[in-house]
Design an enzyme around this catalytic site. Structure first.
Site, PDB file in Angstrom:
ATOM      1  N   THR A  52       0.836  -1.208   0.000  1.00 59.40           N
ATOM      2  CA  THR A  52       0.000   0.000   0.000  1.00 59.40           C
ATOM      3  C   THR A  52       0.866   1.251   0.000  1.00 59.40           C
ATOM      4  OG1 THR A  52      -1.761  -1.148   1.190  1.00 59.40           O
ATOM      5  CG2 THR A  52      -1.796   1.255   1.250  1.00 59.40           C
ATOM      6  N   HIS A  55       2.001   1.881  -3.449  1.00 55.04           N
ATOM      7  CA  HIS A  55       0.937   2.508  -4.254  1.00 55.04           C
ATOM      8  C   HIS A  55       0.894   4.015  -3.994  1.00 55.04           C
ATOM      9  CE1 HIS A  55      -0.901  -1.028  -6.006  1.00 55.04           C
ATOM     10  NE2 HIS A  55      -0.956  -1.620  -4.821  1.00 55.04           N
ATOM     11  N   CYS A 111     -19.178  -3.691  13.941  1.00 57.10           N
ATOM     12  CA  CYS A 111     -18.375  -3.606  15.161  1.00 57.10           C
ATOM     13  C   CYS A 111     -19.058  -4.285  16.337  1.00 57.10           C
ATOM     14  CB  CYS A 111     -18.087  -2.140  15.498  1.00 57.10           C
ATOM     15  SG  CYS A 111     -16.844  -1.355  14.445  1.00 57.10           S
ATOM     16  N   CYS A 119     -15.561  -2.816   9.641  1.00 51.80           N
ATOM     17  CA  CYS A 119     -16.389  -1.725  10.153  1.00 51.80           C
ATOM     18  C   CYS A 119     -16.977  -0.904   9.010  1.00 51.80           C
ATOM     19  CB  CYS A 119     -15.514  -0.836  11.054  1.00 51.80           C
ATOM     20  SG  CYS A 119     -16.227   0.764  11.480  1.00 51.80           S
ATOM     21  N   ILE A 298     -11.393 -11.934   1.728  1.00 49.55           N
ATOM     22  CA  ILE A 298     -10.589 -11.648   2.924  1.00 49.55           C
ATOM     23  C   ILE A 298     -10.094 -10.213   2.893  1.00 49.55           C
ATOM     24  CG2 ILE A 298      -8.580 -12.310   4.285  1.00 49.55           C
ATOM     25  CD1 ILE A 298     -10.668 -14.528   4.057  1.00 49.55           C
TER      26      ILE A 298
END
Length: 354
Positions: A52, A55, A111, A119, A298
């Protein structure tokens, strides 16, 4: 001798402006006064570079749609608690902690029903909030994990991606199962070891990069197939007449996913962590529905079930992350770390801030 400055500032790696690249700058060091009631001030001791972060460095389409500069980036860390907000009860000064990067609201339906990792109002550390590529960071107590002191800091700093591997490999029982992992990036490499610990009988890995092929073998893969040289589907069925019981998709490559699905036995299971970056076309009827496959999507780690498993596997040395962490660099050499990542010349890269 540490990197820390003493004049109320600290070093931090930032996305300063919209565009490619990152910069290291001196910024204001957070203090006790900057903490909210449930915030924790952490001295960052190790930080690892994630895909990430790459990126964000490259400023690709996803980054442009998500990142609002100026922002301190980074989210994988191990550090020491140096101050706490007045309502903090879960950690104390001196605790060694790693951070779950999915920051939950703690109030939504997900949550309240044991699914904080997805969430409804999720924020991500180092993406939606200032991150941990800095000498100090303010982190909500909700996402901190006190890791066992037996775990070296270098490996504690990669517990977050290690948790991805555990989550992907543990949604189904792998005991005595045959497993195909498509993609041997760092998380795929960790998943090889996790699958072995979980009792998989045979672990096959599909990978094209020479370094990652070698690392897959070092991490315990029984068979590594280069789909650029051999037909993956044919090779898998040659090895296992019925195909594999479980596919762990780690590559984010559309062809790898399609071929991986073809390798799964009728009634098998598929766990998908790889991000494809847009729509993909597959024959859903032929590959999934009519073959009775179960597919799991996932994201992140189950909070904090996955973290407990990660801690135990590392504490008891059931998994050896020295086979995945290939470079440990001083914080000031962060640019070298990103260069290694960009050129795919590494496994995990850890930055040492001590």
């Amino acid at each position: 001798m540490g990197t820390e400055t003493t004049n109320g500032t600290m070093k931090a790696i930032m996305k300063k402006v919209a565009g490619p690249g990152l910069v290291m700058e001196q910024v204001k060091k957070p203090t006790q006064e900057d903490l909210g009631p449930r915030d924790v001030l952490v001295k960052i001791r190790r930080a690892s570079i994630c895909g990430t972060d790459v990126h964000i460095y490259k400023w690709d389409e996803w980054s442009q749609s998500r990142i609002i500069p100026p922002l301190i980036t980074g989210h994988e860390m191990a550090g020491e608690v140096v101050a706490v907000g007045n309502a903090v009860t879960q950690v104390k000064v001196g605790d060694l902690v790693a951070a779950e990067t999915h920051i939950p609201c703690e109030h939504c339906y997900q949550c309240k029903t044991g699914r904080m990792h997805i969430c409804k109002n999720l924020k991500i550390l180092g993406v939606d909030t200032n991150g941990i590529f800095a000498e100090y960071a303010i982190i909500p107590e909700t996402v901190l994990w006190r890791f066992s002191p037996e775990i070296p800091l270098d490996y504690a700093s990669v517990m977050e991606p290690f948790g991805n591997a555990i989550h992907t490999a543990s949604v189904t029982n792998l005991l005595g199962k045959t497993v195909l992992i498509t993609g041997a990036g760092p998380i795929g490499l960790m998943a090889i070891q996790v699958a072995k610990v979980a009792g998989a009988s045979t672990v096959i890995v599909s990978e094209v990069d020479p370094l990652r092929i070698r690392m897959a073998q070092e991490n315990g893969a029984d068979v590594v197939i280069n789909p650029a040289e051999k037909d993956l589907v044919r090779e898998v069925y040659k090895l296992l007449g019925d195909g594999v019981d479980v596919l762990l998709e780690m590559s984010g490559n559309r062809k790898a996913f399609e071929d991986g699905l073809k390798c799964v036995t009728m009634g098998g299971e598929v766990s998908v962590l790889g991000i494809f970056g847009g729509k993909i076309e597959i024959n859903f009827d032929a590959l999934i529905t009519m073959r009775g496959l179960t597919v799991y999507g996932i994201t992140g780690r189950r909070m904090f079930e996955t973290w407990r498993i990660a801690d135990e596997l590392l504490r008891t040395k059931k998994v050896d992350l020295s086979k995945v962490v290939t470079h440990i660099l001083p914080f000031d050499q962060w640019e070298k770390g990103f260069e290694l990542m960009l050129n795919k010349q590494c496994g995990k890269v850890v930055l040492n801030l001590d």
